[in-house]
Design an enzyme around this catalytic site. Sequence first.
Site, PDB file in Angstrom:
ATOM      1  N   LEU A 143       0.691  -1.152   0.094  1.00 31.94           N
ATOM      2  CA  LEU A 143      -0.037  -0.128   0.143  1.00 31.94           C
ATOM      3  C   LEU A 143       0.841   1.360   0.031  1.00 31.94           C
ATOM      4  O   LEU A 143       0.753   2.117  -0.552  1.00 31.94           O
ATOM      5  CB  LEU A 143      -1.003   0.059   1.433  1.00 31.94           C
ATOM      6  N   SER A 150       1.187   8.580   4.893  1.00 24.81           N
ATOM      7  CA  SER A 150      -0.284   8.880   5.543  1.00 24.81           C
ATOM      8  C   SER A 150      -1.310   9.269   4.908  1.00 24.81           C
ATOM      9  O   SER A 150      -2.502   9.136   5.236  1.00 24.81           O
ATOM     10  CB  SER A 150       0.075  10.021   6.691  1.00 24.81           C
ATOM     11  N   TRP A 174       8.688   0.224   1.824  1.00 23.84           N
ATOM     12  CA  TRP A 174       8.502  -0.099   3.199  1.00 23.84           C
ATOM     13  C   TRP A 174       7.614  -1.409   3.493  1.00 23.84           C
ATOM     14  O   TRP A 174       6.954  -1.508   4.251  1.00 23.84           O
ATOM     15  CB  TRP A 174       8.130   1.019   4.157  1.00 23.84           C
ATOM     16  N   LEU A 251      -5.692  -2.884   7.541  1.00 15.83           N
ATOM     17  CA  LEU A 251      -4.547  -2.181   8.322  1.00 15.83           C
ATOM     18  C   LEU A 251      -5.071  -1.887   9.755  1.00 15.83           C
ATOM     19  O   LEU A 251      -4.576  -2.241  10.571  1.00 15.83           O
ATOM     20  CB  LEU A 251      -4.528  -0.433   7.724  1.00 15.83           C
ATOM     21  N   ASN A 252      -6.635  -1.850   9.945  1.00 16.60           N
ATOM     22  CA  ASN A 252      -7.132  -1.704  11.208  1.00 16.60           C
ATOM     23  C   ASN A 252      -6.855  -3.172  11.968  1.00 16.60           C
ATOM     24  O   ASN A 252      -6.658  -2.940  13.198  1.00 16.60           O
ATOM     25  CB  ASN A 252      -8.711  -1.299  11.100  1.00 16.60           C
ATOM     26  N   ARG A 280      22.172  -4.981  39.861  1.00 15.66           N
ATOM     27  CA  ARG A 280      23.426  -4.003  39.844  1.00 15.66           C
ATOM     28  C   ARG A 280      23.626  -3.421  40.824  1.00 15.66           C
ATOM     29  O   ARG A 280      22.667  -2.574  41.515  1.00 15.66           O
ATOM     30  CB  ARG A 280      23.005  -3.024  38.429  1.00 15.66           C
ATOM     31  N   GLY A 351      21.852   2.172  32.451  1.00 17.87           N
ATOM     32  CA  GLY A 351      23.079   2.800  32.139  1.00 17.87           C
ATOM     33  C   GLY A 351      23.655   2.725  30.942  1.00 17.87           C
ATOM     34  O   GLY A 351      23.184   2.337  29.980  1.00 17.87           O
ATOM     35  N   GLU A 375       1.740   1.809   9.811  1.00 20.24           N
ATOM     36  CA  GLU A 375       0.267   1.581  10.027  1.00 20.24           C
ATOM     37  C   GLU A 375      -0.431   2.938  10.689  1.00 20.24           C
ATOM     38  O   GLU A 375      -1.180   2.703  11.618  1.00 20.24           O
ATOM     39  CB  GLU A 375       0.093   0.444  10.613  1.00 20.24           C
ATOM     40  N   PHE A 395      -7.974  16.357   8.991  1.00 18.45           N
ATOM     41  CA  PHE A 395      -7.045  15.949   8.079  1.00 18.45           C
ATOM     42  C   PHE A 395      -6.701  16.616   6.782  1.00 18.45           C
ATOM     43  O   PHE A 395      -5.673  16.593   6.294  1.00 18.45           O
ATOM     44  CB  PHE A 395      -7.502  14.593   7.785  1.00 18.45           C
TER      45      PHE A 395
END
Length: 396
Positions: A143, A150, A174, A251-252, A280, A351, A375, A395
């Site tokens: 997709l 987005s 991706w 996607l949901n 530690r 640390g 997502e 949006f």
Amino acid sequence: MTDQHKAPAPDPADFLAVDRSLTSEERDIRDAVRAFADAELAPNVAEWFEAGTIPDPRGLAKRFGELGVFGMHLQGYGCAGAGAVSYGLACRELEAVDSGLRSFVSVQGSLAMTAIHKFGSEEQKQEWLPRMAAGEAIGCFGLTEPDSGSDPGSMRTRARRDGTDWVLDGTKMWITNGSVADVAVVWAATDEGIRGFLVPAGTPGFTANTVHHKLSLRASITSELVLDGVRLPAEALLPGSKGLGSPLSCLNEARFGIVWGAAGAARACYAAALDYAGTREQFGRPIGAFQLTQRKLADMVVDVNQAGLTALQIGRLKDDGACHHNHVSFGKFANVAAAQRVARTARSVHGANGITLEYPVIRHMVNLETVATYEGTEEIHALSIGQAVTGVSAFR
């Protein structure tokens, strides 16, 4: 009240007894996935992360298939038909080891398999779903594009009719599992709106290139998909796919897994920090005895348990058929942010040791940067929640 009637002290590993309300079946699934993850994934994941890959993805896919986690929330076609909470618990236990491993399962089951299950023809379902559930075939979900993240509605990948065939041109980016997938679910703009297509590996004009030099989600295979005049028969179209709502509904499903997975990553970081703080020693005593460290542990245990409660409530809503996509946005927004806080705090407790792969915290910390982005970014889910409570879309 007598002493014998006092409630037991909280369990540091499950402070609010979140798992107490699980059914026996849900506990069995949790325990099976946790045992598998502890035995087969946890001992290897640091090495895979450092190498920047999964060395035997097909072997791992078969093991996931044997475990029954691929498409486990789907009905029929070799899928387990488990409830939403059960699927969420599997995601939690997998991401407690590594976000990339949970992504492997999410992309296969909640994206690729769900798209075929929801929108495919009976022939497509019979051809792909049993093999994918068994881990004998791997799928990916195309997709996102280089210039369309987005705002997937602005995709440039096109599919045009040529006689009875479809011809696809474009690039997806991706894409988890892309270069090892046997089939890609590719979304493309057509004259009829956005539609989904099944593109088998090896189709002329279709190439998948592995993305290298990642500093996050390294125990995962990420790819670029290139479609250059890819010719597909009419039956490659997912006939039930219509418009942007089709891929977004998939996607949901995957985002729901992230709601639980982020809770698992947070739990793992907190557990590592709690153990480290007890062993530690500095200034003649364990660092867990100092006020500042105890405050960090208190902040972490609150985030971990609130994330667990959020995931469980959304899971119960989903099992009851009452889960709106805004509920899932709430969960991803809240739980990923909580997990990021826990990971950063756990790293500080460790640390300098916290930046090595001897401990899981830096790996989770950098993985969660990707989880916060894919997502649906943090910003997009914030706007989704904002629209839900105000009734006004921000949006556009």
